[in-house]
Every structure is written in structure tokens, then in C-alpha cells.
Write an enzyme that holds these catalytic residues in place. Structure first.
Site, PDB file in Angstrom:
ATOM      1  N   ASP A 192      -9.718  -5.136  -4.435  1.00  0.00           N
ATOM      2  CA  ASP A 192      -9.101  -4.196  -3.495  1.00  0.00           C
ATOM      3  C   ASP A 192      -9.957  -2.936  -3.393  1.00  0.00           C
ATOM      4  O   ASP A 192     -10.115  -2.217  -4.384  1.00  0.00           O
ATOM      5  CB  ASP A 192      -7.695  -3.842  -3.976  1.00  0.00           C
ATOM      6  CG  ASP A 192      -6.888  -3.070  -2.937  1.00  0.00           C
ATOM      7  OD1 ASP A 192      -7.493  -2.315  -2.145  1.00  0.00           O
ATOM      8  OD2 ASP A 192      -5.656  -3.213  -2.917  1.00  0.00           O
ATOM      9  N   HIS A 198      -7.699  -5.801   0.226  1.00  0.00           N
ATOM     10  CA  HIS A 198      -6.512  -4.933   0.272  1.00  0.00           C
ATOM     11  C   HIS A 198      -5.335  -5.537   1.036  1.00  0.00           C
ATOM     12  O   HIS A 198      -4.194  -5.197   0.762  1.00  0.00           O
ATOM     13  CB  HIS A 198      -6.885  -3.584   0.901  1.00  0.00           C
ATOM     14  CG  HIS A 198      -5.772  -2.590   0.923  1.00  0.00           C
ATOM     15  ND1 HIS A 198      -5.148  -2.131  -0.224  1.00  0.00           N
ATOM     16  CD2 HIS A 198      -5.135  -1.969   1.962  1.00  0.00           C
ATOM     17  CE1 HIS A 198      -4.210  -1.265   0.098  1.00  0.00           C
ATOM     18  NE2 HIS A 198      -4.171  -1.161   1.408  1.00  0.00           N
ATOM     19  N   SER A 258       0.835  -1.200   0.000  1.00  0.00           N
ATOM     20  CA  SER A 258       0.000   0.000   0.000  1.00  0.00           C
ATOM     21  C   SER A 258       0.877   1.260   0.000  1.00  0.00           C
ATOM     22  O   SER A 258       1.684   1.450  -0.915  1.00  0.00           O
ATOM     23  CB  SER A 258      -0.951  -0.044   1.201  1.00  0.00           C
ATOM     24  OG  SER A 258      -1.961   0.913   1.079  1.00  0.00           O
TER      25      SER A 258
END
Length: 370
Positions: A317, A356, A231
Site C-alpha cells: 500500500d 491501496h 482509507s
């Protein structure tokens, strides 16, 4: 004469004491008016309640609308607010964990220690050894763990995303998976996160990562060292690897999990960006991010990276849209800097539900990392 007067007086008193004759018309009118008045009162009360409820609801709507309009101006005037929303370092999840005790999170083969990248900056580090060393690691001190980096097993430097700490649940589960696959896992909290001391910034986060990488290389000898970013950590990872390639000390590979192209495109695509259709969105929200020195330009960095690249991204995601990871792959795949290196993109189907931060659950991960 006296008797007559007395009889008249008695009759007069009786007449006064006797009840007056009932006025039927008046009484009927009075009895008809009472229900009418009561009905009027009963009707006024519900109407009054409805009017009061509508007034309060309208007042609330106006107040919310005012806040909604005021926030963009507040962010524009105070760019530090937007920087806080990018880093989310003040969100410490899970709460009430002692980062000095990784064993409380089931990491009995992990050592906690602290490094100092700069003056007045201290960062907390966890080092998890490979599964083959679990038994030997119990009860050992920091010196033993540092020496263990010189064993024959490869090392992964893990750079986490925004919010939370190095003790986040999904992060701990990934350390366990990587450890079981035979990797040393070294991770840390950037300055301003967890128990690390300092103020967060893109430059500072990158420098922290560089310091930890150099610390690993000084102890790992010729063992392979891979960099894994997740991320927001992918932005730190590409910043770091670009710098390492420029000084001709690249890692053995770069792994990007749920990456984006750059922070502006990520902010524009983020599902929680309720202002994305607000007039002047870029000027109000994206320009303050740039003003704060936050770019995390993965799309630019990959053009200067010369090492193997692996991108992992789940189609479902909800935080970093899948298309941004795919776009970054397309940029990297056509870059000259990767012409002598492998560039791979591994998607995970929506039906798998990895979203995610759950790619570590994939049974295919050992094969992918091979």
C-alpha cells in the site's frame, strides 16, 4: 602653350581615375583581422546563451525554493487549506459521470436516491441489491429497493475514502463483488462530495454515516448489517461504530480496509508528505489539521468498540503504510472491549499487487468474509 596645358590636364585626370596601388601590408593586416573579429563574436554567442540559461535556471530554483518555504506558513495561517488536502472532496474522479444513473457504470441492479441528514444537507445514495435479486430489480422504483432491504440477505454499509465519488472505478468493482456474494451494498457520498450538498467536516461525515445506518436499520429488520470503511472512510467507520456501541446498537461487524491509526500519523507517514523532514513539520502541518477539528482517531475509537473486527491491508500500500494497519490491529487485539469478539488481521502479500484499493480482486475475499 595651350596644348601643353591641355596635355597636363589630361594626364592629371588619368592619374586620378587610375586605381591606387594596392597596399599589400595593409590589405594583409585587414584580411587577418576579419576572421579574428568573427571568431570573437562566435565565442561570445555561446557564452551569452550559457549565461542566460544559467540565469533563468537559477531564477527558477530561487522561485521554487521561495514557494517551498512559503507554503508551510500559508498552511499555518489558513488551516482550511490543510483540511481540503485531507478531504480532497474537490477531486471528482472519474469526471463527467451522472451519479443519478448508476446503470451507466454497469450497475443495472442499483437505485440512486437522496437522504437529508440535516437541514441544508443532502446526500446521494446508491443501493445495490444482491445478485439473486438482479433480474427482479430492473426497472423498479425506490420503494421496491427499500422494501428489498427487508429480505433475508445481509447488508454492507460502505464508507469510501477521500477524493472521488461513490462512482469511483475501484468502488464500483467492489460493489459488484459484494453483490455477487449475496450482500446488499448501500453507499453514499458525504456532504461536500459528488452531488451531495453541504460542507465537509469530520463531525458532518460521521453524522451522515449515522443517518444512513439508522435508515438501513429501519428497513432491514433483523438482517445483519456490516460496516465497511476504506482509507479515510475507516476513520468515519470507527467514529460511527464507537457511537453505535455507546448507545448499545452496534453493527454485526466492522471491516476496515487499508486503515491508519490516526490522521496525524497518517499525514506524517504519507508518501506525498514532502515536508515530513521540514523543521517544525508538526507545528506547520499537523497542528492545523487538529485545529480544523480533524482527528479520525482509529487507535482511540477501537478501545470503545464491541463487535467483531476484520482488518484488510496490502503490504505494498503506497498511500496508507502497512505498518499503520498492523499497529491498529495490535491495539485492538489487546483492548478489553474486544475480549468477547473476534479480531482478525488479513495481510495481502506485495507480489499480489493490490496496493491501496485493489483488494477486491482477491479470490480469497469470499472465504475471508464468510
Amino acid at each position: 602653350m595651350r596644348k601643353r596645358n591641355e596635355s597636363v590636364t589630361v594626364e592629371h585626370e588619368r592619374a586620378a581615375a587610375a586605381p591606387a596601388p594596392l597596399d599589400k601590408g595593409c590589405s594583409l593586416r585587414h584580411s587577418l583581422r576579419l576572421p579574428a573579429a568573427a571568431a570573437d563574436t562566435g565565442m561570445k554567442r555561446p557564452l551569452g546563451r550559457r549565461y542566460g540559461l544559467w540565469f533563468r535556471l537559477r531564477k527558477l530554483i530561487i522561485w521554487l525554493l521561495g514557494v517551498y518555504i512559503a507554503i508551510p506558513f500559508l498552511v499555518k495561517l489558513c488551516p482550511a487549506i490543510q483540511a481540503k488536502l485531507v478531504f480532497l472532496n474537490f477531486v471528482r474522479v472519474p469526471y463527467f459521470i451522472d451519479l443519478k444513473r448508476p446503470q451507466d457504470q454497469g450497475l443495472n441492479h442499483t437505485c440512486n436516491y437522496y437522504l437529508q441528514p440535516e437541514e441544508d444537507v443532502t446526500i446521494g445514495v446508491w443501493h445495490t441489491v444482491p445478485a439473486a435479486l438482479w433480474k427482479n430489480a430492473r426497472g423498479k422504483d425506490q420503494l421496491w429497493f427499500e422494501d428489498a432491504l427487508g429480505s433475508s440477505q445481509p447488508v454492507i454499509l460502505y464508507l469510501h475514502g477521500n477524493a472521488g465519488t461513490r462512482g469511483g472505478d475501484h468502488r464500483v468493482e467492489l460493489y459488484k463483488v459484494l453483490s455477487s456474494l449475496g450482500y446488499h451494498v448501500v453507499t453514499f457520498d458525504y456532504r461536500g462530495w459528488g452531488d451531495s450538498i453541504g460542507s465537509p467536516s469530520e463531525r458532518g461525515m460521521t453524522y451522515d454515516a449515522l443517518h444512513v445506518f439508522d435508515w438501513i436499520k429501519a428497513r432491514s429488520g433483523d438482517n445483519p448489517v456490516y460496516i465497511w470503511g476504506h482509507s479515510l472512510g475507516t476513520g468515519v467507520a470507527t467514529n460511527l461504530v464507537r457511537r453505535l456501541c455507546e448507545r448499545e446498537t452496534p453493527p454485526d461487524a466492522l471491516i476496515l480496509e487499508s486503515p491508519f491509526t490516526n490522521i496525524r500519523e497518517e499525514a506524517r507517514s504519507h508518501p506525498f508528505s514532502i515536508y515530513r523532514y521540514f523543521p517544525g513539520f508538526d507545528w506547520f502541518f499537523l497542528d492545523p489539521i487538529t485545529t480544523s477539528g480533524i482527528k479520525f482517531a482509529n487507535d482511540e475509537n477501537v478501545k470503545y468498540i464491541s463487535c467483531s473486527l476484520l482488518i484488510l491491508h496490502a503490504e505494498d500500500d503506497p498511500v496508507v503504510p502497512f505498518h499503520l494497519g498492523k499497529k491498529l490491529y495490535n491495539i485492538a487485539a489487546t483492548s478489553r472491549s474486544f475480549r468477547d469478539y473476534k479480531v482478525q488481521f488479513v495481510p495481502f502479500h506485495t507480489d499480489l499487487g493490490y496496493r491501496h484499493k485493489y483488494i477486491y480482486r482477491s479470490p480469497e475475499l469470499p472465504r475471508i468474509l464468510r
